[in-house]
Design an enzyme around this catalytic site. Sequence first.
Site, PDB file in Angstrom:
ATOM      1  CE  LYS A 124      -3.667   2.628   2.899  1.00  0.00           C
ATOM      2  NZ  LYS A 124      -4.423   2.118   3.456  1.00  0.00           N
ATOM      3  CD  GLU A 148       8.822  -5.902   7.157  1.00  0.00           C
ATOM      4  OE1 GLU A 148       9.108  -5.036   6.414  1.00  0.00           O
ATOM      5  OE2 GLU A 148       8.789  -6.635   8.056  1.00  0.00           O
ATOM      6  N   GLY A 186      -4.886  -2.016   5.623  1.00  0.00           N
ATOM      7  CA  GLY A 186      -3.663  -2.904   4.840  1.00  0.00           C
ATOM      8  C   GLY A 186      -4.954  -4.890   5.299  1.00  0.00           C
ATOM      9  NE  ARG A 187      -6.580  -4.032  11.240  1.00  0.00           N
ATOM     10  CZ  ARG A 187      -5.501  -2.212  11.175  1.00  0.00           C
ATOM     11  NH1 ARG A 187      -4.199  -2.675  10.384  1.00  0.00           N
ATOM     12  NH2 ARG A 187      -5.926  -1.340  11.559  1.00  0.00           N
ATOM     13  CD  GLU A 221      -1.835  -4.139  11.431  1.00  0.00           C
ATOM     14  OE1 GLU A 221      -2.064  -4.026  10.633  1.00  0.00           O
ATOM     15  OE2 GLU A 221      -0.137  -4.663  11.716  1.00  0.00           O
ATOM     16  CG  HIS A 279      -1.942 -35.571  17.438  1.00  0.00           C
ATOM     17  ND1 HIS A 279      -2.227 -37.071  18.259  1.00  0.00           N
ATOM     18  CD2 HIS A 279      -3.038 -35.663  15.981  1.00  0.00           C
ATOM     19  CE1 HIS A 279      -3.075 -37.463  17.251  1.00  0.00           C
ATOM     20  NE2 HIS A 279      -3.527 -36.869  16.916  1.00  0.00           N
ATOM     21  CE  LYS A 338       5.827  -0.815   9.920  1.00  0.00           C
ATOM     22  NZ  LYS A 338       4.833  -0.555   8.747  1.00  0.00           N
TER      23      LYS A 338
HETATM   24  O1  LIG Z   1       1.175  -2.656   2.411  1.00  0.00           O
HETATM   25  P1  LIG Z   1       2.449  -1.931   2.690  1.00  0.00           P
HETATM   26  O2  LIG Z   1       2.281  -0.820   2.700  1.00  0.00           O
HETATM   27  O3  LIG Z   1       3.622  -2.224   2.754  1.00  0.00           O
HETATM   28  O4  LIG Z   1       2.000  -2.489   4.491  1.00  0.00           O
HETATM   29  C1  LIG Z   1       1.851  -4.109   4.793  1.00  0.00           C
HETATM   30  C2  LIG Z   1       1.341  -3.633   6.281  1.00  0.00           C
HETATM   31  O5  LIG Z   1       2.651  -3.549   7.552  1.00  0.00           O
HETATM   32  C3  LIG Z   1       1.305  -2.777   8.118  1.00  0.00           C
HETATM   33  O6  LIG Z   1       1.858  -1.927   7.898  1.00  0.00           O
HETATM   34  C4  LIG Z   1       2.154  -3.062   9.929  1.00  0.00           C
HETATM   35  O7  LIG Z   1       3.708  -2.819   9.524  1.00  0.00           O
HETATM   36  C5  LIG Z   1       0.026  -3.500   8.060  1.00  0.00           C
HETATM   37  O8  LIG Z   1      -0.849  -3.143   8.596  1.00  0.00           O
HETATM   38  C6  LIG Z   1       0.268  -3.414   6.158  1.00  0.00           C
HETATM   39  O9  LIG Z   1      -0.804  -4.900   6.084  1.00  0.00           O
END
Ligand SMILES: O=P(O)(O)OC[C@H]1O[C@](O)(CO)[C@@H](O)[C@@H]1O
Length: 552
Positions: free
Chosen positions: A205, A211, A266-267, A352, A383, A511
């Site tokens: 987003k 990452e 995002g979620r 979250e 299990h 972060k």
């Molecule tokens: O889609 P982006 O901006 O890379 O964010 C990834 C994820 O990181 C977050 O902001 C949390 O760090 C989430 O809410 C989101 O889904």
Amino acid sequence: MAPILQLFERKAYPKLVEDAATMRSIPIESLFVDQPDRSTTYSASAAGLTLDFSRQAVTDDILTHLVALATEAQLRDAFAALRQGSTVNATENRPALHTLLRSNSAPEGLPNEYAAVAETRRRMQDWSEHIRSGRHTGFSGQPITDVVNLGIGGSDLGPRLVNDALQVFDGKIDAHFVANVDPAALQDALLGLSPESTLFVVCSKSFGTEETITNARAARSWLLQAGAEASALGAHFLAITTDIQAAADMGIPEDHCLPLWDWVGGRYSLWSAIGLSCAISLGWHTFSELLAGAQQMDEHVEAAVPGQNLAVLMALLEVWNTNFLGADSHVVLPYCEGLGYLPEFLQQLTMESNGKRVDVLGRELKSDSAPMLWGAAGTMGQHSFHQLLHQGTRTFSADFILPLTTHTGMTEQHGRLVANCLAQSRAMTVGRTEQQCIDSLLARGAGEERAQALATHLAIPGNRPHSLITMDALTPRSLGALLALYEHRTYFSSLLWGINAFDQWGVELGKDISGSIYEVMQNTRPSVDLDTVTLKHIAAWRAANDRAKQQD
Ligand SMILES: O=P(O)(O)OC[C@H]1O[C@](O)(CO)[C@@H](O)[C@@H]1O
């Protein structure tokens, strides 16, 4: 809009505190004596899902008081406001329009947003069909066989879950998912893939998530090392983001970028172009059926009265178990291999969203917000952690999720799976008394002394509140409905607690700190503001890597 109130400020709160005190001495199982058909009366259905909450610690009176809570919080009005684009995310001054992403018409006042969604859906379908037809080719002219989704959190968990759950519906192109910045994740995913026929879908987003951007750069290097010209790399990338310029800066052509909007959390973004990897791997028909199932649930949640409204009921049960009966975690137990990623998806969705310590007005919460959520697909959990569920000291609530048929044709195995699910639900309700243990041991020839000694070890208290969510089959529609149901449950719980379900400020500090630490590790920033523990481990990292280099 209803005033922002915390749970303890609601009119029904004192009554529910009394109810909980009474309920603590009443076993759930005993409620069936006067209400043998609880499983019918304490049940509601919609969009192909049935919620059986007869094994929750509730009575008619308690339900009346819980529904009063929902009525006072004006949950249905709040839901309508969410769908119409009200600013439900106060701290970021935004609406949360995930329902628009699966809508087939423009809500009043949102023609532009709807037009943008419809146009993006059309482009998703085009890309999905273009790639699946083999017409889209990589740098050497080979058709695409594999897509790798690069994203994390909401840009990963939903598509990963859906792809895994619905493979059977037309997995013509293989989808792979890389979220972690640990290079092993990307390396593992790329093992066995051919650079010439691999397409990366960069989902972010913000297009600023460490990452995802790090993995996207590594993917570029992988393609270059395989002989791709820099000018041909565009054919191997699609991007989904609100920041098209940032994607362009990474060399992704503008017509390979699909938009996202700040009014999608995002979620909650699976339904947007973030679902593109699934639409490519499973086909557009399957993806649109997923959207249709979610939309059916949206319609139900908007129309149904609280006592028959699946999302309202689940939110009320969450609050009842967490805040009145003291459950400190919620366990999600899908008896379905395809729903193996559901607990992880719901962890982000609920923890979250509702892992908050202040209300919308910034006041400290006087009672707990979201419980910890965990779980695993049955029967594996039986299990490992079910021992704690049956005999541990922790208090929890649970959802069992059970498709009643299997797509595999292997009905005997599936029958056994169903029997295990029903057995766990029954055991969590009725348990096993010490006397039953003694009788059973004696019947199997144990001596009286041994039977007496073992009884407390074998006894199981039962009385664990839980619901069963069933569906005829796991299909794109039932999955869409299930995920939308949990989204709305999450929103309703947030309203009952008085918190904002759509921001996530708590993730930012880590972060920031990680950025500073990385700069110190790279010697591009002085270490003066770092603590001794961090500095010690940076020194150890440096020394271990020096040793590793010397051994090479
Ligand atoms: O889609 P982006 O901006 O890379 O964010 C990834 C994820 O990181 C977050 O902001 C949390 O760090 C989430 O809410 C989101 O889904």
